[in-house]
Design an enzyme around this catalytic site. Structure first.
Site, PDB file in Angstrom:
ATOM      1  N   GLN A   1      -8.814  -6.306 -11.225  1.00  0.00           N
ATOM      2  CA  GLN A   1      -9.476  -5.108 -10.704  1.00  0.00           C
ATOM      3  C   GLN A   1      -9.005  -3.863 -11.459  1.00  0.00           C
ATOM      4  O   GLN A   1      -9.796  -2.982 -11.803  1.00  0.00           O
ATOM      5  CB  GLN A   1      -9.143  -4.997  -9.214  1.00  0.00           C
ATOM      6  CG  GLN A   1      -9.549  -3.717  -8.549  1.00  0.00           C
ATOM      7  CD  GLN A   1      -9.250  -3.760  -7.056  1.00  0.00           C
ATOM      8  OE1 GLN A   1      -9.901  -4.492  -6.313  1.00  0.00           O
ATOM      9  NE2 GLN A   1      -8.268  -3.003  -6.610  1.00  0.00           N
TER      10      GLN A   1
ATOM     11  N   ASP B   1      -3.877  -6.681  -7.702  1.00  0.00           N
ATOM     12  CA  ASP B   1      -5.253  -7.012  -8.103  1.00  0.00           C
ATOM     13  C   ASP B   1      -5.379  -6.644  -9.579  1.00  0.00           C
ATOM     14  O   ASP B   1      -6.013  -5.648  -9.932  1.00  0.00           O
ATOM     15  CB  ASP B   1      -6.236  -6.235  -7.234  1.00  0.00           C
ATOM     16  CG  ASP B   1      -6.097  -6.603  -5.771  1.00  0.00           C
ATOM     17  OD1 ASP B   1      -6.724  -7.575  -5.346  1.00  0.00           O
ATOM     18  OD2 ASP B   1      -5.308  -5.939  -5.069  1.00  0.00           O
TER      19      ASP B   1
ATOM     20  N   GLU C   1      -0.926  -3.550  -9.058  1.00  0.00           N
ATOM     21  CA  GLU C   1      -1.026  -4.685  -9.984  1.00  0.00           C
ATOM     22  C   GLU C   1      -1.283  -5.992  -9.240  1.00  0.00           C
ATOM     23  O   GLU C   1      -1.556  -7.007  -9.870  1.00  0.00           O
ATOM     24  CB  GLU C   1       0.254  -4.795 -10.824  1.00  0.00           C
ATOM     25  CG  GLU C   1       0.361  -3.681 -11.852  1.00  0.00           C
ATOM     26  CD  GLU C   1       1.521  -3.859 -12.808  1.00  0.00           C
ATOM     27  OE1 GLU C   1       2.468  -4.609 -12.469  1.00  0.00           O
ATOM     28  OE2 GLU C   1       1.480  -3.247 -13.880  1.00  0.00           O
TER      29      GLU C   1
ATOM     30  N   HIS D   1       0.834  -1.207   0.000  1.00  0.00           N
ATOM     31  CA  HIS D   1       0.000   0.000   0.000  1.00  0.00           C
ATOM     32  C   HIS D   1       0.869   1.258   0.000  1.00  0.00           C
ATOM     33  O   HIS D   1       0.568   2.236  -0.683  1.00  0.00           O
ATOM     34  CB  HIS D   1      -0.892   0.035   1.252  1.00  0.00           C
ATOM     35  CG  HIS D   1      -1.906  -1.069   1.336  1.00  0.00           C
ATOM     36  ND1 HIS D   1      -1.830  -2.082   2.268  1.00  0.00           N
ATOM     37  CD2 HIS D   1      -3.033  -1.309   0.617  1.00  0.00           C
ATOM     38  CE1 HIS D   1      -2.865  -2.890   2.137  1.00  0.00           C
ATOM     39  NE2 HIS D   1      -3.616  -2.456   1.133  1.00  0.00           N
TER      40      HIS D   1
HETATM   41  P1  AMP Z   1      -6.618  -3.602  -0.523  1.00  0.00           P
HETATM   42  O1  AMP Z   1      -6.419  -2.835   0.738  1.00  0.00           O
HETATM   43  O2  AMP Z   1      -6.175  -5.027  -0.425  1.00  0.00           O
HETATM   44  O3  AMP Z   1      -7.994  -3.435  -1.109  1.00  0.00           O
HETATM   45  O4  AMP Z   1      -5.629  -2.965  -1.589  1.00  0.00           O
HETATM   46  C1  AMP Z   1      -5.658  -1.587  -1.846  1.00  0.00           C
HETATM   47  C2  AMP Z   1      -4.759  -1.315  -3.024  1.00  0.00           C
HETATM   48  O5  AMP Z   1      -3.448  -1.747  -2.712  1.00  0.00           O
HETATM   49  C3  AMP Z   1      -5.187  -2.068  -4.296  1.00  0.00           C
HETATM   50  O6  AMP Z   1      -5.006  -1.223  -5.412  1.00  0.00           O
HETATM   51  C4  AMP Z   1      -4.220  -3.234  -4.304  1.00  0.00           C
HETATM   52  O7  AMP Z   1      -3.975  -3.734  -5.600  1.00  0.00           O
HETATM   53  C5  AMP Z   1      -2.979  -2.597  -3.734  1.00  0.00           C
HETATM   54  N1  AMP Z   1      -2.087  -3.619  -3.196  1.00  0.00           N
HETATM   55  C6  AMP Z   1      -2.383  -4.553  -2.259  1.00  0.00           C
HETATM   56  N2  AMP Z   1      -1.323  -5.368  -2.082  1.00  0.00           N
HETATM   57  C7  AMP Z   1      -0.347  -4.941  -2.906  1.00  0.00           C
HETATM   58  C8  AMP Z   1       0.976  -5.379  -3.208  1.00  0.00           C
HETATM   59  N3  AMP Z   1       1.514  -6.444  -2.612  1.00  0.00           N
HETATM   60  N4  AMP Z   1       1.688  -4.697  -4.128  1.00  0.00           N
HETATM   61  C9  AMP Z   1       1.142  -3.619  -4.769  1.00  0.00           C
HETATM   62  N5  AMP Z   1      -0.092  -3.167  -4.533  1.00  0.00           N
HETATM   63  C10 AMP Z   1      -0.835  -3.816  -3.621  1.00  0.00           C
END
Ligand code: AMP
Length: 304
Positions: A153, A150, A148, A37
């Site tokens: 998404q 997701d 990336e 994040h």
């Molecule tokens: P989430 O809190 O899981 O809904 O993720 C919020 C954002 O953070 C989304 O755009 C995810 O794709 C991104 N995200 C989550 N984990 C990672 C990661 N390991 N690397 C890059 N972006 C991430």
């Protein structure tokens, strides 16, 4: 750093900044923040004057029997990470107020939302697009940053933004991994030490496919599937090699870029991971009507 909980407060806080000509980037999250994040936050800071992070465990993207109530929540811990990262405003709406039961509107990106994750989690991506559309409406950012991690998404949201002329530039940040390859995820907190070791099968299979990529999509798909099937403790959901723009499964010999995506259960945790498959090292891909910029070099921290 302001921490606000209503759309009206966010609009009021951003109005003078926008009038002063400051650009705004939004980073939507569900909290339980980790370095993945924070990489999105860095990219947002690089691109815009003002960074808004939303923290909202979106009930619309959880299906019945999924982990909505168990999903990790740590607002204080999240704020402690975001303040030194130079975030200007955190929007943390209450679930009841942001997704009230009497709402009538659902944003659906047809086709793209019913394959892969959408096939296994019906309605999940509609929940994502509906709430992201709402967040974009509240914040009205110049940029919105997604990971990336997701990948589907990202493609779905890019399509929504283009189809609805939402006038925001989507930025994609590369997937951040642990040193041993595991994709960082808030859900990794559910994994026992043993399951965490077993979960490495996903990134290992993708890494193998990436290094052995010869353009043969069927061979790559079989390799991924067989590695996941034979991995102890891993329940494969899908292993796909797709067109990175349309998410259509690729077959035969592929000359352009491709994306390999996997999903699997480990213990009670559902994990997803993906890698790009291409021979060139291009860091900027023109995807459909919208350029998704991927920044691969970390940017130095700077205070606002
Ligand atoms: P989430 O809190 O899981 O809904 O993720 C919020 C954002 O953070 C989304 O755009 C995810 O794709 C991104 N995200 C989550 N984990 C990672 C990661 N390991 N690397 C890059 N972006 C991430």
């Amino acid at each position: 750093m302001h921490v606000l909980s209503t759309a009206a407060q966010v609009r009021a806080a951003l109005a003078p900044l926008r009038r002063a000509g400051r650009t705004v980037a939004l980073v939507p999250t569900m909290g339980a923040l980790h370095p993945g994040h924070l990489s999105l936050v860095r990219l947002a800071r690089e691109c815009a004057d003002v960074v808004v992070v939303s923290i909202f465990v979106n009930p619309l993207q959880f299906g019945p029997g999924e982990d909505l109530t168990a999903y990790p929540r740590d607002l204080d811990g999240d704020l402690a990470q975001l303040d030194p990262a130079g975030v200007h405003l955190v929007f943390a709406p209450g679930a009841g107020a942001f997704t009230p039961p009497d709402r009538h509107t659902v944003v659906t990106v047809t086709g793209l939302s019913t394959v892969l994750e959408g096939a296994s989690r019906p309605g999940h991506l509609d929940g994502v697009t509906t709430v992201v559309a709402k967040l974009l409406g509240v914040v009205q950012p110049d940029f919105a940053v997604f990971g990336e991690k997701d990948y589907q998404q990202l493609v779905v949201l890019r399509t929504m933004v283009a189809d609805l002329d939402l006038g925001v530039e989507l930025l994609a940040a590369p997937l951040v991994r642990e040193p041993d390859g595991l994709a960082l995820s808030s859900r990794n907190a559910y994994l026992s030490a043993r399951e965490r070791r077993q979960a490495l099968a996903l990134s290992a299979a993708l890494a193998e496919v990436r290094v052995t990529w010869d353009g043969d999509a069927d061979r790559a798909r079989s390799l991924l599937a067989s590695r996941l099937r034979s991995a102890p403790g891993v329940r494969p959901d899908y292993a796909e090699v797709v067109d990175p723009e349309t998410l259509a499964p690729l077959h035969g010999i592929v000359t352009g870029p491709a994306r390999a995506l996997v999903a699997a259960g480990v213990g009670r945790t559902r994990l997803i991971d993906n890698v790009g498959l291409q021979t060139s090292t291009a860091t900027q891909a023109h995807v459909g009507a919208l350029t998704i910029r991927t920044v691969t070099t970390p940017t130095p921290e700077r205070r606002p």
